[in-house]
Design an enzyme around this catalytic site. Sequence first.
Site, mmCIF file in Angstrom:
data_model
loop_
_atom_site.group_PDB
_atom_site.id
_atom_site.type_symbol
_atom_site.label_atom_id
_atom_site.label_comp_id
_atom_site.label_asym_id
_atom_site.label_seq_id
_atom_site.Cartn_x
_atom_site.Cartn_y
_atom_site.Cartn_z
ATOM 1 N N ASP A 46 -21.804 -50.321 -37.315
ATOM 2 C CA ASP A 46 -22.492 -50.461 -38.587
ATOM 3 C C ASP A 46 -21.600 -51.202 -39.574
ATOM 4 O OD1 ASP A 46 -24.783 -48.983 -40.482
ATOM 5 O OD2 ASP A 46 -22.875 -49.324 -41.523
ATOM 6 N N TYR A 51 -19.179 -55.616 -47.017
ATOM 7 C CA TYR A 51 -17.899 -55.175 -46.445
ATOM 8 C C TYR A 51 -16.984 -56.371 -46.165
ATOM 9 C CZ TYR A 51 -20.475 -50.833 -45.336
ATOM 10 O OH TYR A 51 -21.234 -49.696 -45.383
ATOM 11 N N LYS A 76 -26.362 -55.080 -43.428
ATOM 12 C CA LYS A 76 -27.139 -54.699 -44.609
ATOM 13 C C LYS A 76 -27.213 -55.837 -45.627
ATOM 14 C CE LYS A 76 -25.100 -50.106 -44.070
ATOM 15 N NZ LYS A 76 -23.812 -50.520 -43.494
ATOM 16 N N HIS A 107 -29.303 -52.370 -48.690
ATOM 17 C CA HIS A 107 -28.124 -51.522 -48.879
ATOM 18 C C HIS A 107 -28.323 -50.470 -49.972
ATOM 19 C CE1 HIS A 107 -23.528 -51.736 -48.079
ATOM 20 N NE2 HIS A 107 -23.901 -50.507 -48.328
#
Length: 273
Positions: A46, A51, A76, A107
């Site tokens: 994930d 990120y 996401k 998200h």
Amino acid sequence: MADVDQVTIAPGVAMPQLGLGVWRMSDDEAAAAVAAAIGCGYRAVDTAAIYRNERGVAAGLRRAGLAREAVFVTTKLWNDRQRDARGALGESLERLGLDHVDLYLIHWPAPQADAYVEAWRALIGLRDEGLARSVGVSNFAEAHLTRAAEATGLMPAVNQIELHPYLQQAALRAFHAGHGVVTQAWSPIGQGKGLLADPVLVELAAKHGKTAAQVVLRWHLQLGTVVIPKSVTPSRIRENIEIADFALDERDMAAIAGLDRGERLGPDPATFG
């Protein structure tokens, strides 16, 4: 190599119940963690555009050397791209080196921007085109889920929410169960911020000859939750998946249920974004 149970998410997609989360990892850390996790039996990863480690995830997948269909990949859509989901997913796919993801999530609802319904409609289209096998959301409250479903006729397959023994979200989990939404937990072991030293969990760990983290992850699985614990440490990555060889009894589950404080570690979805 550990075995991981699977759950089925709409539209009939098999999803491993335990995977690796890569929040707050660099590209290099993500590459190493993904390769280590796949090596000991994980089959789900994930990540998210925000990120900034999708290229690292791609490197880890290449290093592991499995066929594309053997690993379930989630990413996401970030808040500032809710009106351009197609472009955002295309960029994520390029960074991941994939032609599709298994699950694509909004998200956060970011309700003040009032774009999440438009984004959800776009995600449904991306799924129908085969760019994502399934689509869902993250951090949505019941009102957000209801509005998105009423506008489009389709409830998200998954809602990934903050969920751990100090924030058990029973009412939202019950809503999910009644509407065919699979609950996925982020920060499932509470980010190590005191939860794992709780005397109830320490006692249960001693009872079962496991760590407190393993007890918490087992609790999630027995609730039917999908979990994505994060670690960059190979020994901890392995520890987190070695939870199929014991079970919590009713008294154990009740003891953990009694830990709920309604205590968030992350932002409030009603105001964030």
